[in-house]
Design an enzyme around this catalytic site. Structure first.
Site, PDB file in Angstrom:
ATOM      1  N   ASP A  33      45.772  41.811  34.764  1.00 10.88           N
ATOM      2  CA  ASP A  33      45.723  40.474  35.347  1.00 10.88           C
ATOM      3  C   ASP A  33      47.114  40.102  35.835  1.00 10.88           C
ATOM      4  O   ASP A  33      48.115  40.463  35.208  1.00 10.88           O
ATOM      5  CB  ASP A  33      45.233  39.464  34.303  1.00 10.88           C
ATOM      6  CG  ASP A  33      44.796  38.153  34.912  1.00 10.88           C
ATOM      7  OD1 ASP A  33      43.578  37.902  34.997  1.00 10.88           O
ATOM      8  OD2 ASP A  33      45.672  37.361  35.317  1.00 10.88           O
ATOM      9  N   ASP A  34      47.179  39.377  36.945  1.00 11.13           N
ATOM     10  CA  ASP A  34      48.470  39.039  37.538  1.00 11.13           C
ATOM     11  C   ASP A  34      49.108  37.786  36.938  1.00 11.13           C
ATOM     12  O   ASP A  34      50.196  37.395  37.356  1.00 11.13           O
ATOM     13  CB  ASP A  34      48.316  38.877  39.057  1.00 11.13           C
ATOM     14  CG  ASP A  34      47.983  40.199  39.735  1.00 11.13           C
ATOM     15  OD1 ASP A  34      48.386  41.252  39.213  1.00 11.13           O
ATOM     16  OD2 ASP A  34      47.300  40.183  40.777  1.00 11.13           O
ATOM     17  N   HIS A 140      11.631  40.830  47.531  1.00  8.75           N
ATOM     18  CA  HIS A 140      11.533  42.105  48.224  1.00  8.75           C
ATOM     19  C   HIS A 140      11.929  41.975  49.698  1.00  8.75           C
ATOM     20  O   HIS A 140      11.773  40.935  50.330  1.00  8.75           O
ATOM     21  CB  HIS A 140      10.131  42.712  48.089  1.00  8.75           C
ATOM     22  CG  HIS A 140       9.017  41.840  48.553  1.00  8.75           C
ATOM     23  ND1 HIS A 140       8.480  40.849  47.773  1.00  8.75           N
ATOM     24  CD2 HIS A 140       8.327  41.817  49.709  1.00  8.75           C
ATOM     25  CE1 HIS A 140       7.496  40.257  48.426  1.00  8.75           C
ATOM     26  NE2 HIS A 140       7.397  40.812  49.615  1.00  8.75           N
TER      27      HIS A 140
END
Length: 210
Positions: A33-34, A140
């Site tokens: 993590d920064d 779908h």
């Protein structure tokens, strides 16, 4: 998936990613993590060891470890994906909660996050680096591009088409066949009954441009 996983991002999505990996009995090597104030801390006994561009940890990815990008902000996710592509020549793995329901005939790219009770219907196509939160329903023959986010309980009706970087808020409903262009934002709880233009933000029932 046999290799341990390095999670990029120690925030809320990182914690959710850790839970999914634990439920699938997959080892988590560490968080990157920064935010320097997180370095040296632990989340459920898994350490935050350094920054996301630390070559001391990046060198393991593709050899001894896999990677997952647990950042909700699209710009950050793109930056980290580019880093993995450029430095390690790899793509992030998919994280799929064991309580999801995925059709045998659905298609999925790389780096996606599917939380508990997500439904991906027959012949649905999910691109890369998308975040599908709890109870999101993709019916779908739906087509979803890259970096798309669906909030908890969002429903996308049969045959709808969602382009890249779209954000769909919690509990929003898209009726069958609608087309949502790149970068559009759908407000929480909105009912979308018509097409949404690129970059447009819509909200309400029926959803209208804000």
């Amino acid at each position: 998936m046999e290799k341990p996983v390095i999670i990029f991002g120690a925030g809320a999505l990182g914690k959710a990613a850790l839970e999914i990996l634990n439920k699938n009995n997959i080892e988590v090597y560490c968080f990157l993590d920064d935010h320097e104030e997180l370095h040296g801390t632990e989340i459920n006994d898994v350490s935050v060891l350094g920054s996301t561009d630390d070559d001391g940890f990046l060198k393991f990815i593709g050899k001894k470890c896999e990677a997952f990008i647990a950042e909700e902000e699209t710009t950050l996710r793109k930056r980290h994906v580019k880093l993995l592509n450029d430095r390690r020549k790899v793509m992030p793995v998919n994280l799929i909660h064991p309580d999801t329901s995925i059709s045998d005939h659905a298609e999925m790219g790389h780096g996606n996050f599917l939380n508990a009770k997500v439904i991906l219907g027959s012949s649905a196509k999910l691109g890369n680096h998308c975040i599908l939160n709890t109870n999101a329903v993709i019916d779908h023959e739906v087509k979803i591009g890259d970096y798309v986010q669906l909030g908890a309980g969002a429903i996308v009706g049969t045959g709808a088409e969602i382009e890249d970087e779209v954000f769909i808020g919690t509990g929003a409903v898209l009726v069958p066949g609608v087309k949502i262009a790149k970068g559009a934002r759908i407000g929480a709880g909105s009912i979308v009954i018509g097409n949404v233009e690129s970059g447009e933000t819509v909200f309400g029932n029926p959803a209208k441009p804000v």
